[in-house]
Motif scaffolding. Structure first.
Motif, PDB file in Angstrom:
ATOM      1  N   LEU A  50      20.966   8.077  -9.414  1.00 25.95           N
ATOM      2  CA  LEU A  50      20.194   7.703  -8.084  1.00 25.95           C
ATOM      3  C   LEU A  50      18.855   8.198  -8.514  1.00 25.95           C
ATOM      4  N   THR A  51      18.567   8.543  -9.768  1.00 29.59           N
ATOM      5  CA  THR A  51      17.055   9.077  -9.847  1.00 29.59           C
ATOM      6  C   THR A  51      16.161   7.978  -9.465  1.00 29.59           C
ATOM      7  N   MET A  73       0.774  -1.082   0.094  1.00 33.99           N
ATOM      8  CA  MET A  73       0.034   0.206   0.093  1.00 33.99           C
ATOM      9  C   MET A  73       0.908   1.243  -0.032  1.00 33.99           C
ATOM     10  N   LEU A  74       1.963   1.337   0.856  1.00 35.10           N
ATOM     11  CA  LEU A  74       2.814   2.260   0.909  1.00 35.10           C
ATOM     12  C   LEU A  74       3.406   2.525  -0.343  1.00 35.10           C
ATOM     13  N   LYS A  75       4.136   1.371  -0.949  1.00 38.60           N
ATOM     14  CA  LYS A  75       4.655   1.450  -2.068  1.00 38.60           C
ATOM     15  C   LYS A  75       3.798   2.495  -3.216  1.00 38.60           C
ATOM     16  N   LEU A  76       2.528   1.691  -3.385  1.00 36.41           N
ATOM     17  CA  LEU A  76       1.506   2.148  -4.251  1.00 36.41           C
ATOM     18  C   LEU A  76       1.305   3.709  -4.059  1.00 36.41           C
ATOM     19  N   LEU A  77       1.160   4.175  -3.078  1.00 35.89           N
ATOM     20  CA  LEU A  77       1.099   5.529  -2.607  1.00 35.89           C
ATOM     21  C   LEU A  77       2.323   6.373  -3.097  1.00 35.89           C
ATOM     22  N   LEU A  78       3.442   5.827  -2.830  1.00 35.23           N
ATOM     23  CA  LEU A  78       4.888   6.362  -3.108  1.00 35.23           C
ATOM     24  C   LEU A  78       4.663   6.393  -5.030  1.00 35.23           C
ATOM     25  N   ILE A  79       4.287   5.585  -5.500  1.00 36.89           N
ATOM     26  CA  ILE A  79       4.214   5.504  -6.990  1.00 36.89           C
ATOM     27  C   ILE A  79       3.334   6.393  -7.783  1.00 36.89           C
ATOM     28  N   PHE A  80       2.312   6.808  -6.938  1.00 29.39           N
ATOM     29  CA  PHE A  80       1.366   7.793  -7.516  1.00 29.39           C
ATOM     30  C   PHE A  80       2.080   8.989  -7.157  1.00 29.39           C
ATOM     31  N   ILE A  81       2.740   9.223  -5.975  1.00 29.22           N
ATOM     32  CA  ILE A  81       3.512  10.496  -5.571  1.00 29.22           C
ATOM     33  C   ILE A  81       4.494  10.787  -6.959  1.00 29.22           C
ATOM     34  N   LEU A  82       5.147   9.508  -7.251  1.00 28.43           N
ATOM     35  CA  LEU A  82       6.218   9.776  -8.179  1.00 28.43           C
ATOM     36  C   LEU A  82       5.712  10.007  -9.477  1.00 28.43           C
ATOM     37  N   LEU A  83       4.448   9.575  -9.861  1.00 36.48           N
ATOM     38  CA  LEU A  83       3.897   9.829 -11.317  1.00 36.48           C
ATOM     39  C   LEU A  83       3.214  11.344 -11.239  1.00 36.48           C
ATOM     40  N   GLY A  84       3.296  12.041  -9.891  1.00 42.46           N
ATOM     41  CA  GLY A  84       2.874  13.224  -9.795  1.00 42.46           C
ATOM     42  C   GLY A  84       1.217  13.341  -9.800  1.00 42.46           C
ATOM     43  N   LEU A  85       0.742  12.472  -9.232  1.00 45.94           N
ATOM     44  CA  LEU A  85      -0.916  12.457  -9.131  1.00 45.94           C
ATOM     45  C   LEU A  85      -1.289  13.364  -8.269  1.00 45.94           C
ATOM     46  N   ALA A  86      -2.243  14.234  -8.774  1.00 43.00           N
ATOM     47  CA  ALA A  86      -2.982  15.008  -7.848  1.00 43.00           C
ATOM     48  C   ALA A  86      -4.307  14.432  -7.969  1.00 43.00           C
ATOM     49  N   PHE A  87      -5.083  14.854  -6.816  1.00 48.05           N
ATOM     50  CA  PHE A  87      -6.466  14.313  -7.090  1.00 48.05           C
ATOM     51  C   PHE A  87      -7.476  15.399  -7.412  1.00 48.05           C
ATOM     52  N   GLY A  88      -7.192  15.874  -8.517  1.00 50.32           N
ATOM     53  CA  GLY A  88      -8.127  16.925  -9.238  1.00 50.32           C
ATOM     54  C   GLY A  88      -9.085  16.138 -10.005  1.00 50.32           C
ATOM     55  N   SER A  89      -9.982  16.959 -10.519  1.00 51.28           N
ATOM     56  CA  SER A  89     -11.141  16.539 -11.086  1.00 51.28           C
ATOM     57  C   SER A  89     -11.042  16.821 -12.624  1.00 51.28           C
ATOM     58  N   LEU A 101      11.150  11.625 -17.091  1.00 52.01           N
ATOM     59  CA  LEU A 101      11.624  10.722 -18.189  1.00 52.01           C
ATOM     60  C   LEU A 101      10.975   9.559 -18.331  1.00 52.01           C
ATOM     61  N   MET A 102      10.363   9.240 -19.361  1.00 52.57           N
ATOM     62  CA  MET A 102       9.709   7.857 -19.547  1.00 52.57           C
ATOM     63  C   MET A 102       9.884   7.292 -21.029  1.00 52.57           C
ATOM     64  N   GLY A 103      10.465   6.097 -21.223  1.00 56.34           N
ATOM     65  CA  GLY A 103      10.426   5.634 -22.511  1.00 56.34           C
ATOM     66  C   GLY A 103       9.707   3.969 -22.424  1.00 56.34           C
ATOM     67  N   HIS A 104       9.304   3.605 -23.609  1.00 53.21           N
ATOM     68  CA  HIS A 104       8.840   2.128 -23.792  1.00 53.21           C
ATOM     69  C   HIS A 104       9.856   1.522 -24.640  1.00 53.21           C
ATOM     70  N   SER A 105      10.086   0.388 -24.087  1.00 55.63           N
ATOM     71  CA  SER A 105      10.683  -0.658 -25.021  1.00 55.63           C
ATOM     72  C   SER A 105      12.229  -0.358 -25.179  1.00 55.63           C
ATOM     73  N   ALA A 106      12.652  -0.465 -26.406  1.00 51.87           N
ATOM     74  CA  ALA A 106      13.868  -0.308 -26.852  1.00 51.87           C
ATOM     75  C   ALA A 106      14.519   1.346 -26.439  1.00 51.87           C
ATOM     76  N   ASP A 128      14.504  14.255 -13.084  1.00 56.51           N
ATOM     77  CA  ASP A 128      14.744  13.855 -11.326  1.00 56.51           C
ATOM     78  C   ASP A 128      13.720  12.640 -11.185  1.00 56.51           C
ATOM     79  N   LYS A 129      12.829  12.226 -12.015  1.00 55.18           N
ATOM     80  CA  LYS A 129      12.201  10.975 -12.159  1.00 55.18           C
ATOM     81  C   LYS A 129      12.585  10.102 -13.285  1.00 55.18           C
ATOM     82  N   LEU A 130      12.313   8.790 -13.191  1.00 55.85           N
ATOM     83  CA  LEU A 130      12.548   7.961 -14.641  1.00 55.85           C
ATOM     84  C   LEU A 130      11.374   6.958 -14.425  1.00 55.85           C
ATOM     85  N   VAL A 131      10.624   6.700 -15.515  1.00 60.31           N
ATOM     86  CA  VAL A 131       9.897   5.677 -15.800  1.00 60.31           C
ATOM     87  C   VAL A 131      10.258   4.673 -16.943  1.00 60.31           C
TER      88      VAL A 131
END
Ligand SMILES: *[C@@H]1O[C@H](CO)[C@@H](O)[C@H](O)[C@H]1NC(C)=O
Ligand SMILES: *[C@@H]1O[C@H](CO)[C@@H](O)[C@H](O)[C@H]1NC(C)=O
Ligand SMILES: *[C@@H]1O[C@H](CO)[C@@H](O)[C@H](O)[C@H]1NC(C)=O
Ligand SMILES: *[C@@H]1O[C@H](CO)[C@@H](O)[C@H](O)[C@H]1NC(C)=O
Length: 261
Positions: free
Chosen positions: A194-195, A1-17, A141-146, A163-166
């Motif tokens: 260490l990103t 659960m904590l991990k999930l929360l951290l992942i949301f923060i990592l992705l910059g999730l804001a609970f907007g509408s 920064l986010m990349g798919h596959s190759a 400062d964040k990598l996906v």
């Protein structure tokens, strides 16, 4: 659960509408717009006025997979995370001796330097101009596959503003087809940054869909190899019931699934 929360923060999730996005291009998938950049740039932004964090996305096959093939994914991600997505893609095969990661670096540098004006030019939709502003300190920064190879190669040289990598199903190797065995990850050697990183793999990455082709993300050169080379905080998720091409919109996923699941 904590991990999930951290992942949301990592992705910059804001609970907007906010739940609507607008998308536009600078250049085209066939040719880039500016000699300074090597790729087409596609933007997906929330429409509600405000300031938003930026995620740079390098599409699969070193940018050869078109960003319009990731439309559903990018729209949903922009809404869910309240983020502006900036995708790099271009229909072009890797040129020698220019490594894709060099082309990526010069394009990324140019884009980040010019991002404010890209949101305030005659190619910017009216809905955006003077209403939507990118936040430029701290870029994901986010990349798919190759493209995992290219973006990790970028970070091997410099973090710049990143400062964040996906990494989504990251695959290593010099070229997207695995002809040249040149790797940026060489576990147990640790990469020099260490990103904080989120790695998302799919359960079917290593499953070929056709006896004529290898799987799209063979175990030896993909996901785990990146995980074992990263020394910063890293989350490693396994989307067990999904395949490598499932991130794509159906029109592209169906033909891609002839090659890999
Ligand atoms: C956005 O949310 C509103 C209210 O919750 C809803 O009426 C609208 O259909 C949603 N739009 C989209 C594109 O989901
Ligand atoms: C291309 O980039 C340069 C700066 O690097 C800028 O001066 C020029 O206006 C750009 N061209 C277009 C068409 O935006
Ligand atoms: C990655 O960076 C290290 C220095 O930290 C360097 O020795 C190495 O050659 C780089 N790897 C590649 C593939 O460029
Ligand atoms: C990911 O899930 C797939 C399918 O369940 C499994 O075969 C694979 O071993 C898992 N990989 C890891 C690293 O957990």
């Amino acid at each position: 659960m904590l991990k999930l929360l951290l992942i949301f923060i990592l992705l910059g999730l804001a609970f907007g509408s906010n739940n609507e996005t607008i998308s536009w291009n600078f250049g085209s998938f066939i040719r880039p717009k500016n000699k300074s950049i090597e790729f087409d740039i596609n933007f997906v932004s929330p429409t509600k006025s405000g300031q938003y964090p930026i995620t740079i996305f390098f599409t699969g096959l070193d940018g050869i997979a078109p960003s319009f093939g990731y439309k559903d994914f990018l729209n949903k991600l922009s809404i869910e995370t309240n983020t502006i997505l900036v995708s790099f893609d271009l229909l072009r095969f890797p040129k020698f001796p220019d490594k894709e990661e060099k082309l990526f670096k010069s394009s990324l540098d140019w884009t980040l330097e010019n991002l404010n004006s890209l949101f305030d030019s005659n190619t910017t939709p009216d809905l955006i101009r003077n209403r939507i502003y990118p936040i430029l300190n701290g870029v994901s920064l986010m990349g798919h596959s190759a493209s995992g190879h290219a973006i990790v190669s970028y970070l091997n040289e410099t973090c710049g503003k990143i400062d964040k990598l996906v990494l989504i199903d990251p695959v290593d190797g010099y070229d997207p087809f695995g002809f040249f065995k040149i790797y940026i990850t060489n576990p147990p050697v640790q990469l020099p940054f260490l990103t904080p990183t989120l790695i998302i793999r799919t359960g079917l990455d290593n499953v070929p869909s056709n006896p004529l082709f290898p799987p799209c993300a063979p175990e030896k050169v993909s996901n785990g190899r990146f995980y074992e080379s990263l020394s910063g905080p890293t989350w490693y998720l396994n989307f067990t019931q999904y395949g490598h091409a499932d991130i794509l919109d159906d029109f592209l996923r169906l033909p891609a699934s002839l090659i890999c699941i």
